[in-house]
Design a protein around this motif. Structure first.
Motif, short mmCIF file in Angstrom:
data_model
loop_
_atom_site.label_atom_id
_atom_site.label_comp_id
_atom_site.label_asym_id
_atom_site.label_seq_id
_atom_site.Cartn_x
_atom_site.Cartn_y
_atom_site.Cartn_z
N LYS A 16 2.02 26.02 8.54
CA LYS A 16 1.06 26.09 9.65
C LYS A 16 0.20 24.82 9.72
CE LYS A 16 2.38 30.37 10.33
NZ LYS A 16 3.20 30.75 11.51
N TRP A 17 0.78 23.71 9.41
CA TRP A 17 0.04 22.45 9.25
C TRP A 17 -0.85 22.13 10.45
CZ3 TRP A 17 -0.66 19.39 5.12
CH2 TRP A 17 -1.17 18.11 5.32
N ASN A 18 -0.25 22.04 11.62
CA ASN A 18 -1.01 21.68 12.82
C ASN A 18 -1.98 22.78 13.23
OD1 ASN A 18 0.29 19.21 13.00
ND2 ASN A 18 1.90 19.98 14.33
N LEU A 19 -1.56 24.03 13.10
CA LEU A 19 -2.40 25.15 13.49
C LEU A 19 -3.68 25.20 12.66
CD1 LEU A 19 -2.61 27.68 15.30
CD2 LEU A 19 -1.49 28.97 13.46
N LEU A 20 -3.59 24.86 11.38
CA LEU A 20 -4.74 24.90 10.48
C LEU A 20 -5.58 23.62 10.55
CD1 LEU A 20 -3.05 26.52 7.35
CD2 LEU A 20 -4.67 27.60 8.92
N GLY A 21 -5.11 22.64 11.30
CA GLY A 21 -5.85 21.38 11.43
C GLY A 21 -5.93 20.59 10.14
N GLY B 94 -6.46 18.31 3.00
CA GLY B 94 -7.78 18.85 3.30
C GLY B 94 -7.97 19.07 4.78
N SER B 95 -9.17 19.48 5.16
CA SER B 95 -9.48 19.70 6.58
C SER B 95 -10.98 19.53 6.80
CB SER B 95 -9.04 21.09 7.03
OG SER B 95 -9.77 22.10 6.35
N ARG B 96 -11.35 19.32 8.04
CA ARG B 96 -12.76 19.13 8.40
C ARG B 96 -13.48 20.47 8.27
NH1 ARG B 96 -14.64 14.87 11.72
NH2 ARG B 96 -16.92 14.86 11.64
N LEU B 97 -14.56 20.48 7.51
CA LEU B 97 -15.31 21.71 7.30
C LEU B 97 -16.50 21.80 8.26
CD1 LEU B 97 -15.44 24.23 5.45
CD2 LEU B 97 -16.96 22.93 3.95
N SER B 98 -17.14 20.68 8.49
CA SER B 98 -18.28 20.63 9.41
C SER B 98 -18.43 19.19 9.90
CB SER B 98 -19.57 21.10 8.72
OG SER B 98 -19.93 20.21 7.68
N ASN C 23 0.85 -1.20 0.00
CA ASN C 23 0.00 0.00 0.00
C ASN C 23 0.88 1.25 0.00
OD1 ASN C 23 -1.88 1.96 0.33
ND2 ASN C 23 -2.88 1.04 2.09
N PRO C 24 0.79 2.08 -1.05
CA PRO C 24 1.70 3.22 -1.15
C PRO C 24 1.21 4.48 -0.44
CG PRO C 24 0.37 3.13 -3.11
CD PRO C 24 -0.10 1.99 -2.22
N ALA C 25 0.03 4.44 0.17
CA ALA C 25 -0.53 5.65 0.76
C ALA C 25 0.04 5.88 2.16
CB ALA C 25 -2.05 5.56 0.83
N ILE C 26 0.60 7.08 2.39
CA ILE C 26 1.23 7.42 3.66
C ILE C 26 0.61 8.72 4.17
CG2 ILE C 26 3.40 8.04 4.80
CD1 ILE C 26 4.83 6.48 2.59
N THR C 27 0.24 8.74 5.45
CA THR C 27 -0.33 9.94 6.04
C THR C 27 0.73 11.04 6.14
OG1 THR C 27 -1.79 8.55 7.36
CG2 THR C 27 -1.56 10.84 8.04
N ILE C 28 0.34 12.28 5.82
CA ILE C 28 1.27 13.41 5.92
C ILE C 28 1.41 13.81 7.39
CG2 ILE C 28 1.68 15.82 5.30
CD1 ILE C 28 0.14 15.33 2.73
N THR C 29 2.64 13.95 7.84
CA THR C 29 2.95 14.41 9.19
C THR C 29 4.00 15.51 9.11
OG1 THR C 29 4.74 12.81 9.50
CG2 THR C 29 2.51 12.09 10.10
N ARG C 30 4.31 16.11 10.25
CA ARG C 30 5.34 17.15 10.27
C ARG C 30 6.68 16.59 9.76
NH1 ARG C 30 4.38 22.18 10.01
NH2 ARG C 30 6.51 22.48 10.74
N GLU C 31 6.90 15.30 10.03
CA GLU C 31 8.19 14.70 9.67
C GLU C 31 8.37 14.54 8.16
OE1 GLU C 31 6.23 13.65 12.14
OE2 GLU C 31 7.54 14.49 13.70
#
Length: 324
Positions: A220-225, A243-247, A174-182
Protein backbone atom coordinates in the motif's frame (compact mmCIF):
# COMPACT_ATOMS: atom_id res chain seq x y z
CA UNK A 1 68.77 6.30 3.71
CA UNK A 2 67.04 3.43 5.50
CA UNK A 3 67.90 4.95 8.88
CA UNK A 4 66.57 8.33 7.77
CA UNK A 5 63.27 6.77 6.67
CA UNK A 6 62.95 4.87 9.95
CA UNK A 7 63.35 8.13 11.86
CA UNK A 8 60.68 9.72 9.66
CA UNK A 9 58.25 6.92 10.49
CA UNK A 10 57.06 8.33 13.88
CA UNK A 11 56.31 11.70 12.25
CA UNK A 12 54.27 10.03 9.51
CA UNK A 13 52.45 7.94 12.12
CA UNK A 14 51.46 11.15 13.91
CA UNK A 15 50.19 12.61 10.64
CA UNK A 16 48.05 9.53 9.96
CA UNK A 17 46.79 9.49 13.56
CA UNK A 18 45.59 13.09 13.41
CA UNK A 19 44.03 12.62 9.98
CA UNK A 20 42.16 9.44 10.95
CA UNK A 21 41.04 10.87 14.29
CA UNK A 22 39.63 14.04 12.73
CA UNK A 23 37.97 12.11 9.89
CA UNK A 24 36.26 9.64 12.23
CA UNK A 25 35.15 12.43 14.56
CA UNK A 26 33.61 14.48 11.75
CA UNK A 27 31.76 11.45 10.37
CA UNK A 28 30.36 10.50 13.79
CA UNK A 29 29.11 14.01 14.53
CA UNK A 30 27.64 14.40 11.04
CA UNK A 31 25.76 11.10 11.27
CA UNK A 32 24.40 11.93 14.72
CA UNK A 33 23.38 15.50 13.84
CA UNK A 34 21.71 14.55 10.58
CA UNK A 35 19.97 11.66 12.35
CA UNK A 36 18.54 14.20 14.79
CA UNK A 37 17.45 16.36 11.88
CA UNK A 38 19.71 19.09 13.28
CA UNK A 39 21.19 20.68 10.15
CA UNK A 40 22.74 23.54 12.11
CA UNK A 41 24.74 21.13 14.28
CA UNK A 42 25.76 19.14 11.18
CA UNK A 43 27.02 22.29 9.46
CA UNK A 44 28.88 23.29 12.60
CA UNK A 45 30.50 19.85 12.91
CA UNK A 46 31.65 19.88 9.29
CA UNK A 47 32.96 23.44 9.58
CA UNK A 48 34.77 22.83 12.87
CA UNK A 49 36.26 19.61 11.53
CA UNK A 50 37.67 21.33 8.46
CA UNK A 51 39.07 24.18 10.59
CA UNK A 52 40.72 21.63 12.91
CA UNK A 53 42.18 19.80 9.91
CA UNK A 54 43.70 23.01 8.53
CA UNK A 55 45.11 23.93 11.96
CA UNK A 56 46.85 20.56 12.23
CA UNK A 57 48.03 20.87 8.62
CA UNK A 58 49.55 24.28 9.41
CA UNK A 59 51.23 22.85 12.53
CA UNK A 60 52.92 20.07 10.53
CA UNK A 61 53.94 22.55 7.82
CA UNK A 62 55.60 24.72 10.47
CA UNK A 63 57.34 21.64 11.83
CA UNK A 64 58.53 20.86 8.30
CA UNK A 65 60.02 24.33 7.95
CA UNK A 66 61.52 24.88 11.41
CA UNK A 67 61.41 21.67 13.45
CA UNK A 68 62.75 18.97 11.14
CA UNK A 69 66.45 19.81 11.46
CA UNK A 70 66.51 19.88 15.30
CA UNK A 71 64.52 16.63 15.32
CA UNK A 72 67.07 14.76 13.18
CA UNK A 73 70.12 16.32 14.79
CA UNK A 74 68.89 15.04 18.15
CA UNK A 75 68.33 11.55 16.71
CA UNK A 76 71.61 11.10 14.79
CA UNK A 77 75.05 12.62 14.21
CA UNK A 78 75.55 10.93 10.80
CA UNK A 79 75.41 13.69 8.19
CA UNK A 80 73.91 11.46 5.46
CA UNK A 81 71.10 10.33 7.78
CA UNK A 82 70.36 13.86 9.00
CA UNK A 83 70.31 15.52 5.58
CA UNK A 84 68.39 12.67 3.93
CA UNK A 85 65.81 12.60 6.71
CA UNK A 86 65.37 16.38 6.58
CA UNK A 87 64.81 16.28 2.82
CA UNK A 88 62.24 13.47 3.05
CA UNK A 89 60.31 14.65 6.10
CA UNK A 90 60.25 18.32 5.07
CA UNK A 91 58.57 17.49 1.75
CA UNK A 92 56.04 15.19 3.44
CA UNK A 93 55.19 17.85 6.05
CA UNK A 94 54.96 20.79 3.66
CA UNK A 95 52.57 18.87 1.41
CA UNK A 96 50.70 17.04 4.17
CA UNK A 97 47.34 18.30 2.90
CA UNK A 98 47.31 15.48 0.33
CA UNK A 99 47.61 12.84 3.05
CA UNK A 100 44.93 14.44 5.22
CA UNK A 101 42.45 14.89 2.40
CA UNK A 102 42.98 11.34 1.07
CA UNK A 103 42.23 9.82 4.48
CA UNK A 104 39.27 12.17 4.98
CA UNK A 105 37.65 11.25 1.64
CA UNK A 106 38.25 7.57 2.34
CA UNK A 107 36.48 7.85 5.72
CA UNK A 108 33.51 9.48 4.00
CA UNK A 109 33.34 6.56 1.57
CA UNK A 110 33.51 4.07 4.46
CA UNK A 111 30.76 5.89 6.36
CA UNK A 112 28.39 5.40 3.43
CA UNK A 113 29.23 1.70 3.08
CA UNK A 114 31.43 2.06 -0.03
CA UNK A 115 34.44 0.21 1.33
CA UNK A 116 35.27 -1.23 -2.09
CA UNK A 117 35.84 2.29 -3.42
CA UNK A 118 38.03 3.03 -0.40
CA UNK A 119 40.16 0.03 -1.37
CA UNK A 120 40.39 1.36 -4.94
CA UNK A 121 41.66 4.79 -3.80
CA UNK A 122 44.21 3.20 -1.45
CA UNK A 123 45.40 0.68 -4.03
CA UNK A 124 45.68 3.35 -6.73
CA UNK A 125 47.77 5.59 -4.49
CA UNK A 126 50.02 2.69 -3.48
CA UNK A 127 50.59 1.57 -7.08
CA UNK A 128 51.40 5.11 -8.22
CA UNK A 129 53.84 5.46 -5.33
CA UNK A 130 55.58 2.21 -6.27
CA UNK A 131 55.82 3.21 -9.94
CA UNK A 132 57.09 6.74 -9.28
CA UNK A 133 59.65 5.84 -6.58
CA UNK A 134 62.41 4.62 -8.95
CA UNK A 135 61.54 7.35 -11.48
CA UNK A 136 62.34 10.14 -9.02
CA UNK A 137 64.94 8.34 -6.90
CA UNK A 138 67.16 7.24 -9.80
CA UNK A 139 66.22 9.93 -12.33
CA UNK A 140 64.56 7.92 -15.10
CA UNK A 141 63.14 9.44 -18.31
CA UNK A 142 65.51 12.39 -18.23
CA UNK A 143 64.60 13.51 -14.71
CA UNK A 144 67.40 14.35 -12.26
CA UNK A 145 68.21 11.69 -9.64
CA UNK A 146 66.77 13.03 -6.38
CA UNK A 147 67.54 10.17 -4.02
CA UNK A 148 65.52 10.09 -0.81
CA UNK A 149 63.84 13.41 -1.68
CA UNK A 150 62.49 11.70 -4.80
CA UNK A 151 60.82 9.06 -2.62
CA UNK A 152 59.05 11.84 -0.71
CA UNK A 153 57.89 13.49 -3.93
CA UNK A 154 56.50 10.16 -5.19
CA UNK A 155 54.65 9.72 -1.89
CA UNK A 156 53.12 13.20 -2.03
CA UNK A 157 52.00 12.80 -5.66
CA UNK A 158 50.34 9.44 -4.88
CA UNK A 159 48.48 11.01 -1.95
CA UNK A 160 47.10 13.85 -4.07
CA UNK A 161 46.03 11.36 -6.76
CA UNK A 162 44.25 9.33 -4.04
CA UNK A 163 42.59 12.53 -2.83
CA UNK A 164 41.37 13.41 -6.34
CA UNK A 165 39.97 9.90 -6.77
CA UNK A 166 38.28 10.05 -3.35
CA UNK A 167 36.66 13.40 -4.15
CA UNK A 168 35.43 12.04 -7.47
CA UNK A 169 33.88 8.94 -5.86
CA UNK A 170 32.24 10.98 -3.10
CA UNK A 171 30.68 13.36 -5.63
CA UNK A 172 29.74 10.97 -8.42
CA UNK A 173 29.10 7.57 -6.83
CA UNK A 174 26.13 8.43 -4.59
CA UNK A 175 24.51 5.10 -3.67
CA UNK A 176 21.25 6.51 -2.28
CA UNK A 177 18.19 5.79 -4.46
CA UNK A 178 14.63 6.90 -3.77
CA UNK A 179 12.15 4.03 -3.30
CA UNK A 180 9.45 3.91 -5.98
CA UNK A 181 6.84 1.38 -7.07
CA UNK A 182 9.32 0.15 -9.67
CA UNK A 183 12.10 -0.80 -7.24
CA UNK A 184 9.92 -2.11 -4.40
CA UNK A 185 10.88 -5.72 -5.39
CA UNK A 186 14.48 -4.78 -4.55
CA UNK A 187 13.32 -3.56 -1.12
CA UNK A 188 11.27 -6.72 -0.58
CA UNK A 189 14.30 -8.92 -1.33
CA UNK A 190 16.49 -7.00 1.11
CA UNK A 191 13.82 -7.30 3.81
CA UNK A 192 13.50 -11.06 3.21
CA UNK A 193 17.29 -11.41 3.46
CA UNK A 194 17.33 -9.36 6.68
CA UNK A 195 14.70 -11.52 8.41
CA UNK A 196 16.32 -14.74 7.14
CA UNK A 197 19.68 -13.66 8.63
CA UNK A 198 18.08 -12.71 11.95
CA UNK A 199 16.22 -16.03 12.21
CA UNK A 200 19.43 -17.90 11.46
CA UNK A 201 21.06 -16.05 14.36
CA UNK A 202 18.08 -16.63 16.68
CA UNK A 203 15.54 -19.23 15.47
CA UNK A 204 13.21 -18.42 18.39
CA UNK A 205 12.91 -14.70 17.61
CA UNK A 206 9.43 -13.45 16.71
CA UNK A 207 9.49 -11.06 13.78
CA UNK A 208 6.15 -12.07 12.27
CA UNK A 209 4.19 -8.93 13.22
CA UNK A 210 6.88 -6.53 12.03
CA UNK A 211 7.42 -8.51 8.84
CA UNK A 212 3.69 -8.48 8.12
CA UNK A 213 3.55 -4.71 8.72
CA UNK A 214 6.46 -4.13 6.34
CA UNK A 215 4.88 -6.31 3.67
CA UNK A 216 1.59 -4.41 3.98
CA UNK A 217 3.47 -1.10 3.79
CA UNK A 218 5.10 -2.11 0.50
CA UNK A 219 1.76 -3.29 -0.92
CA UNK A 220 0.00 0.00 0.00
CA UNK A 221 2.98 2.28 -0.62
CA UNK A 222 1.24 5.15 -2.40
CA UNK A 223 -1.97 4.86 -0.38
CA UNK A 224 -0.06 5.24 2.90
CA UNK A 225 1.97 8.17 1.57
CA UNK A 226 5.27 6.47 2.32
CA UNK A 227 8.71 7.60 1.21
CA UNK A 228 12.02 5.83 1.45
CA UNK A 229 15.60 5.45 0.41
CA UNK A 230 17.72 2.51 -0.73
CA UNK A 231 21.47 2.45 -0.02
CA UNK A 232 23.51 0.52 -2.57
CA UNK A 233 27.06 -0.79 -2.57
CA UNK A 234 28.48 -1.97 -5.90
CA UNK A 235 24.97 -2.12 -7.34
CA UNK A 236 23.55 -4.22 -4.49
CA UNK A 237 20.98 -2.94 -2.01
CA UNK A 238 22.41 -3.05 1.52
CA UNK A 239 20.03 -0.83 3.51
CA UNK A 240 16.60 0.80 3.38
CA UNK A 241 14.78 3.51 5.33
CA UNK A 242 11.01 4.08 5.16
CA UNK A 243 8.91 6.83 6.70
CA UNK A 244 6.05 9.28 6.23
CA UNK A 245 5.08 12.84 7.10
CA UNK A 246 3.59 12.96 10.58
CA UNK A 247 2.85 16.68 10.85
CA UNK A 248 3.94 20.01 9.40
CA UNK A 249 7.28 19.93 11.21
CA UNK A 250 7.81 16.21 11.91
CA UNK A 251 8.68 13.19 9.76
CA UNK A 252 8.21 9.69 11.17
CA UNK A 253 10.85 7.02 10.49
CA UNK A 254 8.93 3.73 10.45
CA UNK A 255 11.55 1.20 9.35
CA UNK A 256 15.33 1.05 8.98
CA UNK A 257 16.94 -2.22 7.90
CA UNK A 258 20.57 -2.84 6.96
CA UNK A 259 22.52 -5.95 6.16
CA UNK A 260 25.48 -6.47 8.46
CA UNK A 261 28.01 -7.29 5.77
CA UNK A 262 29.31 -3.70 5.64
CA UNK A 263 30.36 -1.66 8.67
CA UNK A 264 28.67 1.70 9.08
CA UNK A 265 25.63 0.80 6.99
CA UNK A 266 23.04 1.86 9.57
CA UNK A 267 24.81 5.19 10.09
CA UNK A 268 24.99 5.65 6.31
CA UNK A 269 21.27 5.05 5.63
CA UNK A 270 20.40 7.18 8.66
CA UNK A 271 22.59 10.00 7.38
CA UNK A 272 21.39 9.68 3.79
CA UNK A 273 17.68 9.66 4.61
CA UNK A 274 18.00 12.62 6.97
CA UNK A 275 19.85 14.58 4.26
CA UNK A 276 17.23 13.63 1.66
CA UNK A 277 14.39 14.80 3.92
CA UNK A 278 16.18 18.03 4.80
CA UNK A 279 16.55 18.89 1.11
CA UNK A 280 12.99 17.92 0.19
CA UNK A 281 11.23 19.31 3.27
CA UNK A 282 13.26 22.23 4.67
CA UNK A 283 10.36 23.09 6.98
CA UNK A 284 10.63 19.73 8.82
CA UNK A 285 12.39 20.23 12.16
CA UNK A 286 12.08 16.81 13.79
CA UNK A 287 12.58 13.16 12.91
CA UNK A 288 10.48 10.82 15.03
CA UNK A 289 12.44 7.59 15.54
CA UNK A 290 9.54 5.94 17.34
CA UNK A 291 9.52 3.56 20.28
CA UNK A 292 12.52 1.54 21.48
CA UNK A 293 10.16 -1.36 22.40
CA UNK A 294 11.92 -1.69 25.74
CA UNK A 295 14.94 -3.24 24.01
CA UNK A 296 18.07 -2.01 25.80
CA UNK A 297 20.33 -1.98 22.74
CA UNK A 298 17.73 -0.18 20.64
CA UNK A 299 17.13 2.35 23.41
CA UNK A 300 20.87 3.04 23.69
CA UNK A 301 21.12 3.53 19.92
CA UNK A 302 18.20 5.97 19.85
CA UNK A 303 19.47 7.95 22.85
CA UNK A 304 22.89 8.26 21.18
CA UNK A 305 21.28 10.76 18.80
CA UNK A 306 20.66 13.13 21.74
CA UNK A 307 16.94 13.55 20.98
CA UNK A 308 15.46 17.03 21.19
CA UNK A 309 12.60 15.72 23.34
CA UNK A 310 10.86 12.48 24.29
CA UNK A 311 7.13 11.85 23.87
CA UNK A 312 5.00 10.08 26.46
CA UNK A 313 3.64 6.71 25.40
CA UNK A 314 -0.04 5.88 25.96
CA UNK A 315 -2.15 2.78 25.47
CA UNK A 316 -5.79 2.90 24.43
CA UNK A 317 -8.31 0.07 24.33
CA UNK A 318 -12.05 -0.50 24.35
CA UNK A 319 -13.48 -0.72 27.83
CA UNK A 320 -14.67 -4.29 27.43
CA UNK A 321 -11.22 -5.36 26.21
CA UNK A 322 -9.23 -3.77 29.02
CA UNK A 323 -7.97 -5.95 31.85
CA UNK A 324 -6.72 -4.87 35.23
Amino acid sequence: AVTALSLAFPVQNMQIGFAVGIGVGINSLLSKSLGEGNQEAANRAAGNGMILMFIVTAAFMLFGMFGVRPYYEIQSDVAETVEGGIAYTRICCLFILGSFMQIYTERLLQSTGRTMLTMVTQATGAIINIVLDPVFIFGWFGLPAMGIAGAAIATVISQFVGTALGVYYNRKKNPAITITRENIPVVAKLIDDWYRMRLEENPHADYHMEQAALKKALEKWNLLGLEGLILENDGEAIAIAIGSRLSADTFDIHFEKALNATDGTYAAINNGFARYLREKYPEVRFLNREDDLGIEGLRKAKLSYNPHHMLEKHWACLTEDCHE
